[in-house]
Design a protein around this motif. Sequence first.
Motif, PDB file in Angstrom:
ATOM      1  N   ALA A  45      94.990  19.709  91.552  1.00  0.00           N
ATOM      2  CA  ALA A  45      95.003  19.444  90.104  1.00  0.00           C
ATOM      3  C   ALA A  45      96.363  18.914  89.668  1.00  0.00           C
ATOM      4  O   ALA A  45      96.448  18.021  88.822  1.00  0.00           O
ATOM      5  CB  ALA A  45      94.658  20.724  89.343  1.00  0.00           C
ATOM      6  N   TRP A  46      97.419  19.446  90.258  1.00  0.00           N
ATOM      7  CA  TRP A  46      98.758  18.993  89.885  1.00  0.00           C
ATOM      8  C   TRP A  46      98.957  17.531  90.296  1.00  0.00           C
ATOM      9  O   TRP A  46      99.548  16.746  89.557  1.00  0.00           O
ATOM     10  CB  TRP A  46      99.801  19.879  90.558  1.00  0.00           C
ATOM     11  CG  TRP A  46     101.203  19.507  90.226  1.00  0.00           C
ATOM     12  CD1 TRP A  46     101.867  19.779  89.074  1.00  0.00           C
ATOM     13  CD2 TRP A  46     102.110  18.786  91.055  1.00  0.00           C
ATOM     14  NE1 TRP A  46     103.138  19.274  89.139  1.00  0.00           N
ATOM     15  CE2 TRP A  46     103.315  18.659  90.341  1.00  0.00           C
ATOM     16  CE3 TRP A  46     102.023  18.228  92.328  1.00  0.00           C
ATOM     17  CZ2 TRP A  46     104.419  18.006  90.863  1.00  0.00           C
ATOM     18  CZ3 TRP A  46     103.121  17.587  92.845  1.00  0.00           C
ATOM     19  CH2 TRP A  46     104.298  17.473  92.113  1.00  0.00           C
ATOM     20  N   SER A  48      96.808  15.270  90.308  1.00  0.00           N
ATOM     21  CA  SER A  48      96.070  14.367  89.421  1.00  0.00           C
ATOM     22  C   SER A  48      96.913  13.951  88.219  1.00  0.00           C
ATOM     23  O   SER A  48      96.572  13.008  87.512  1.00  0.00           O
ATOM     24  CB  SER A  48      94.756  15.002  88.970  1.00  0.00           C
ATOM     25  OG  SER A  48      94.998  16.056  88.064  1.00  0.00           O
ATOM     26  N   TYR A  49      98.017  14.666  87.973  1.00  0.00           N
ATOM     27  CA  TYR A  49      98.931  14.305  86.884  1.00  0.00           C
ATOM     28  C   TYR A  49     100.089  13.429  87.359  1.00  0.00           C
ATOM     29  O   TYR A  49     100.824  12.890  86.556  1.00  0.00           O
ATOM     30  CB  TYR A  49      99.503  15.567  86.221  1.00  0.00           C
ATOM     31  CG  TYR A  49      98.489  16.295  85.380  1.00  0.00           C
ATOM     32  CD1 TYR A  49      98.294  15.952  84.052  1.00  0.00           C
ATOM     33  CD2 TYR A  49      97.723  17.315  85.924  1.00  0.00           C
ATOM     34  CE1 TYR A  49      97.354  16.619  83.272  1.00  0.00           C
ATOM     35  CE2 TYR A  49      96.793  17.983  85.152  1.00  0.00           C
ATOM     36  CZ  TYR A  49      96.616  17.625  83.837  1.00  0.00           C
ATOM     37  OH  TYR A  49      95.693  18.276  83.071  1.00  0.00           O
ATOM     38  N   ALA A  54      97.421   9.178  89.809  1.00  0.00           N
ATOM     39  CA  ALA A  54      96.786   9.456  88.513  1.00  0.00           C
ATOM     40  C   ALA A  54      95.298   9.135  88.524  1.00  0.00           C
ATOM     41  O   ALA A  54      94.844   8.173  89.138  1.00  0.00           O
ATOM     42  CB  ALA A  54      97.486   8.654  87.422  1.00  0.00           C
ATOM     43  N   GLU A  55      94.563   9.970  87.828  1.00  0.00           N
ATOM     44  CA  GLU A  55      93.132   9.768  87.646  1.00  0.00           C
ATOM     45  C   GLU A  55      92.885   9.445  86.179  1.00  0.00           C
ATOM     46  O   GLU A  55      93.722   9.707  85.313  1.00  0.00           O
ATOM     47  CB  GLU A  55      92.371  11.045  88.030  1.00  0.00           C
ATOM     48  CG  GLU A  55      92.527  11.421  89.488  1.00  0.00           C
ATOM     49  CD  GLU A  55      91.779  12.700  89.820  1.00  0.00           C
ATOM     50  OE1 GLU A  55      91.061  13.214  88.949  1.00  0.00           O
ATOM     51  OE2 GLU A  55      91.921  13.176  90.952  1.00  0.00           O
ATOM     52  N   PRO A  58      92.636  13.544  84.169  1.00  0.00           N
ATOM     53  CA  PRO A  58      93.271  14.534  85.057  1.00  0.00           C
ATOM     54  C   PRO A  58      92.536  15.873  85.026  1.00  0.00           C
ATOM     55  O   PRO A  58      91.993  16.281  84.012  1.00  0.00           O
ATOM     56  CB  PRO A  58      94.679  14.676  84.494  1.00  0.00           C
ATOM     57  CG  PRO A  58      94.903  13.465  83.663  1.00  0.00           C
ATOM     58  CD  PRO A  58      93.555  13.043  83.158  1.00  0.00           C
ATOM     59  N   LYS A  59      92.541  16.531  86.149  1.00  0.00           N
ATOM     60  CA  LYS A  59      91.879  17.838  86.264  1.00  0.00           C
ATOM     61  C   LYS A  59      92.721  18.897  85.547  1.00  0.00           C
ATOM     62  O   LYS A  59      93.948  18.840  85.570  1.00  0.00           O
ATOM     63  CB  LYS A  59      91.752  18.232  87.733  1.00  0.00           C
ATOM     64  CG  LYS A  59      90.983  17.274  88.583  1.00  0.00           C
ATOM     65  CD  LYS A  59      91.041  17.735  90.047  1.00  0.00           C
ATOM     66  CE  LYS A  59      90.507  16.665  90.955  1.00  0.00           C
ATOM     67  NZ  LYS A  59      90.716  16.975  92.361  1.00  0.00           N
ATOM     68  N   ILE A  61      94.619  22.279  85.351  1.00  0.00           N
ATOM     69  CA  ILE A  61      95.256  23.113  86.375  1.00  0.00           C
ATOM     70  C   ILE A  61      94.708  24.532  86.246  1.00  0.00           C
ATOM     71  O   ILE A  61      94.816  25.140  85.180  1.00  0.00           O
ATOM     72  CB  ILE A  61      96.788  23.100  86.237  1.00  0.00           C
ATOM     73  CG1 ILE A  61      97.300  21.684  86.492  1.00  0.00           C
ATOM     74  CG2 ILE A  61      97.424  24.099  87.200  1.00  0.00           C
ATOM     75  CD1 ILE A  61      98.782  21.522  86.333  1.00  0.00           C
TER      76      ILE A  61
END
Length: 105
Positions: A45-46, A48-49, A54-55, A58-59, A61
């Motif tokens: 999750a981290w 994704s930031y 990058a998504e 972002p998921k 956390i």
Amino acid sequence: MKTGQRGFAITGLLVGGAALLVGGTVLTVIKGSQIIGMGVQVFGAWFSYVPIFAEAAPKPIPAYDFFWPALTLVGGLAAFFLGWVVIIRGTALAWPTRFDRSLLK
């Protein structure tokens, strides 16, 4: 201590030590893999930031409580080592402290 009592004590120590050893191993493996899994999810999750990874969305956390799994992991390790200590103590009781040298002739 009578011979029969000594035999029961030795057997109890060896069986109890083996139970502690197996239980501590199982507990340590289960909780260790749980902690690793939680860490992987948090790092995933981290990441994704992070801009390079990058998504679009972002998921979030996850907020995990690491205290109880970590405490259980330490307890499992303690049980593992205590199992070895009990097994060694049982073996020391079973092993004669002095050998009869007349048997060597």
